[in-house]
Design a protein around this motif. Sequence first.
Motif, short mmCIF file in Angstrom:
data_model
loop_
_atom_site.label_atom_id
_atom_site.label_comp_id
_atom_site.label_asym_id
_atom_site.label_seq_id
_atom_site.Cartn_x
_atom_site.Cartn_y
_atom_site.Cartn_z
N LEU A 247 -5.84 3.49 -5.36
CA LEU A 247 -5.81 2.09 -4.96
C LEU A 247 -5.48 1.94 -3.48
O LEU A 247 -5.95 1.03 -2.82
CB LEU A 247 -4.79 1.33 -5.81
CG LEU A 247 -5.12 1.16 -7.29
CD1 LEU A 247 -3.98 0.44 -8.00
CD2 LEU A 247 -6.42 0.39 -7.46
N LEU B 138 0.82 -1.20 0.00
CA LEU B 138 0.00 0.00 0.00
C LEU B 138 0.86 1.26 0.00
O LEU B 138 0.49 2.27 -0.60
CB LEU B 138 -0.93 0.01 1.22
CG LEU B 138 -2.09 -0.97 1.19
CD1 LEU B 138 -2.85 -0.93 2.50
CD2 LEU B 138 -3.03 -0.65 0.03
N TRP C 118 -7.93 -0.30 -1.10
CA TRP C 118 -7.43 -1.54 -0.52
C TRP C 118 -7.28 -1.45 0.98
O TRP C 118 -7.50 -2.44 1.69
CB TRP C 118 -6.09 -1.92 -1.16
CG TRP C 118 -6.26 -2.53 -2.51
CD1 TRP C 118 -6.02 -1.95 -3.73
CD2 TRP C 118 -6.72 -3.86 -2.79
NE1 TRP C 118 -6.30 -2.81 -4.74
CE2 TRP C 118 -6.73 -4.01 -4.20
CE3 TRP C 118 -7.12 -4.93 -2.00
CZ2 TRP C 118 -7.13 -5.17 -4.82
CZ3 TRP C 118 -7.52 -6.10 -2.62
CH2 TRP C 118 -7.52 -6.22 -4.01
#
Length: 312
Positions: free
Chosen positions: A126, A119, A130
């Motif tokens: 994203l 991450l 996520w």
Amino acid sequence: MTVLAPADSARETAGTAATRAPRRRRTSPATLLLVAPFALLLTGTVLVPIGYALYLSLFTERLSGLGFEGPRDVFVWLENYGEVLTDAAFHDSVLNVAAYALLHIPLMLGGALLLALLLDGATVRLRQVWSLAVFLPYAVPGVIAVLIWTYLYSPNIGPLNDVLPWDPLGSAGVLPSIVNMATWQWMGYNMIIFYTALRTVPREVLESARVDGAGPVRTALGIKVPMIRPTVFVALIFTVIGSLQLFTEPLVMRNFTGSVTSTWTPSLYVYEAAFISNDYGRAAAASLLLAVASALLSALVMRLSTRSGRSR
């Protein structure tokens, strides 16, 4: 040249000694006022319960005479501790928790760290999606999460029983099933902790690594992970303590499988002794032994963390 009288010289020497002497710092009322809430909370929630448990562990209930007078408390000193330490059920519970910890801690913390590193290197869009998706299992209450997974494991209505090569509720598969439940629930929580720590790594250090030709993997393992090592050790301490206190998952699964006994973990052993057998002395002794084990393992992890920090 000025010549000092003996009296003046003695005063100067005494004044110099008084100046060099360490001054005692008095605790101000404001400091005591700020510390008082913490001291009261620590006393009421930690010291008093531990003291009461210690008191209970030294007594047991026994019938007097022919038993017409009912049970009475008898001082037995350390007899309850000896009974717990020699109980085969307690030994089995400790082995189950040890096996659980050996599987759960590396999988959960390793997966959380890997997700946090991924991450940290992802795009903003994203990253937000996520991080929310991985964190959601932590928002599910523990009992509900265990019920969901137990129904998924069920041989009648669950799909996983037909997919897995072993019986997830059998004697050999119940431990991996419990590890999977706990890892699913706590990985997102620790991932957020690691990801927050990674965001504090100086960007100029990462830019310097890229200029030197370090790739993403080398940057992650050589720079990011060592710089958040204290955070990893703190998460490790809490995970070790939580593993020793494993309770919710096996307690709920007892209603669905006979592979989980009433003393499958030390916490269940304490629960069975206190609320099923009504043996409060044995339950208090087992709980104190569990608390001592948690404290010793936490101290060991902290010692390893300190040595690791000094060796850097």
